[in-house]
Design an enzyme around this catalytic site. Structure first.
Site, mmCIF file in Angstrom:
data_model
loop_
_atom_site.group_PDB
_atom_site.id
_atom_site.type_symbol
_atom_site.label_atom_id
_atom_site.label_comp_id
_atom_site.label_asym_id
_atom_site.label_seq_id
_atom_site.Cartn_x
_atom_site.Cartn_y
_atom_site.Cartn_z
ATOM 1 C CG HIS A 259 -0.260 0.019 2.538
ATOM 2 N ND1 HIS A 259 -0.156 -1.086 3.359
ATOM 3 C CD2 HIS A 259 0.372 1.019 3.201
ATOM 4 C CE1 HIS A 259 0.499 -0.770 4.450
ATOM 5 N NE2 HIS A 259 0.836 0.498 4.387
HETATM 6 P P1 TYD Z 1 -1.978 -3.918 7.470
HETATM 7 O O1 TYD Z 1 -2.028 -2.516 6.967
HETATM 8 O O2 TYD Z 1 -2.568 -4.980 6.607
HETATM 9 O O3 TYD Z 1 -0.474 -4.326 7.827
HETATM 10 P P2 TYD Z 1 0.821 -4.345 6.866
HETATM 11 O O4 TYD Z 1 0.980 -2.979 6.295
HETATM 12 O O5 TYD Z 1 1.946 -4.726 7.774
HETATM 13 O O6 TYD Z 1 0.612 -5.354 5.789
HETATM 14 O O7 TYD Z 1 -2.654 -3.949 8.908
HETATM 15 C C1 TYD Z 1 -3.048 -5.167 9.511
HETATM 16 C C2 TYD Z 1 -4.278 -4.888 10.371
HETATM 17 O O8 TYD Z 1 -3.939 -4.050 11.477
HETATM 18 C C3 TYD Z 1 -5.381 -4.187 9.599
HETATM 19 O O9 TYD Z 1 -6.608 -4.771 10.005
HETATM 20 C C4 TYD Z 1 -5.319 -2.769 10.092
HETATM 21 C C5 TYD Z 1 -4.779 -2.915 11.492
HETATM 22 N N1 TYD Z 1 -3.974 -1.773 11.964
HETATM 23 C C6 TYD Z 1 -4.469 -0.976 12.996
HETATM 24 O O10 TYD Z 1 -5.583 -1.198 13.519
HETATM 25 N N2 TYD Z 1 -3.715 0.068 13.426
HETATM 26 C C7 TYD Z 1 -2.506 0.357 12.895
HETATM 27 O O11 TYD Z 1 -1.829 1.334 13.327
HETATM 28 C C8 TYD Z 1 -2.004 -0.469 11.810
HETATM 29 C C9 TYD Z 1 -0.677 -0.174 11.174
HETATM 30 C C10 TYD Z 1 -2.780 -1.513 11.380
#
Ligand code: TYD
Length: 132
Positions: free
Chosen positions: A49
């Site tokens: 992303h």
């Molecule tokens: P995600 O963005 O998929 O993680 P990565 O970028 O490591 O692949 O996030 C995983 C889950 O955690 C998603 O459901 C969103 C949640 N999340 C939060 O609630 N707060 C946060 O600060 C972050 C970074 C993620």
């Protein structure tokens, strides 16, 4: 786009190392949130992303992982595996993390609290926004 791993201030003495990060000096934004990722399967990439406005500083406080940065024009992959090194990820930079070591703890310092509406999770949408 910032493409390099940045060395952090490390204070070393016979007891070991201490790394310091100060807002406005080593961190180019006010820190509103920190989170960390650990226990990632080696074959499980993360990220995929970009953010509309969020700024982040990523540090592997243990272990290591590869970080791909893509500003829509060029892609760079950096190995982050030193607790005294950081990667800055600014707005509109697509990022992917891979090849996590089993002991990896990836710390993120972020400029805003979590806001799903700041995420760009579709790569074509990302490219359109970079062009706009
Ligand atoms: P995600 O963005 O998929 O993680 P990565 O970028 O490591 O692949 O996030 C995983 C889950 O955690 C998603 O459901 C969103 C949640 N999340 C939060 O609630 N707060 C946060 O600060 C972050 C970074 C993620």
């Amino acid at each position: 786009m910032q493409k390099d791993v940045v060395a952090l201030k490390k204070i070393t003495d016979p007891r070991g190392n201490l790394v310091v990060l100060e807002e406005g000096r080593d961190i180019p934004f006010a820190v509103k949130r920190c989170y960390y990722i650990y226990g990632v399967r080696e074959d499980a990439p993360r990220g995929f992303h970009a953010h509309k406005t969020l700024q982040q500083l990523l540090i592997c406080v243990a272990g290591g992982c590869d970080i791909l940065l893509d500003d829509g024009a060029a892609k760079t992959t950096l190995r982050l595996d030193d607790p005294a090194a950081a990667v800055y990820v600014g707005p509109l930079v697509w990022h992917e993390m891979r090849n996590f070591t089993a002991d990896c703890v990836l710390l993120a310092l972020a400029s805003a609290v979590y806001d799903e509406s700041d995420y760009i999770r579709d790569y074509e949408d990302f490219l359109q926004r970079v062009k706009a």
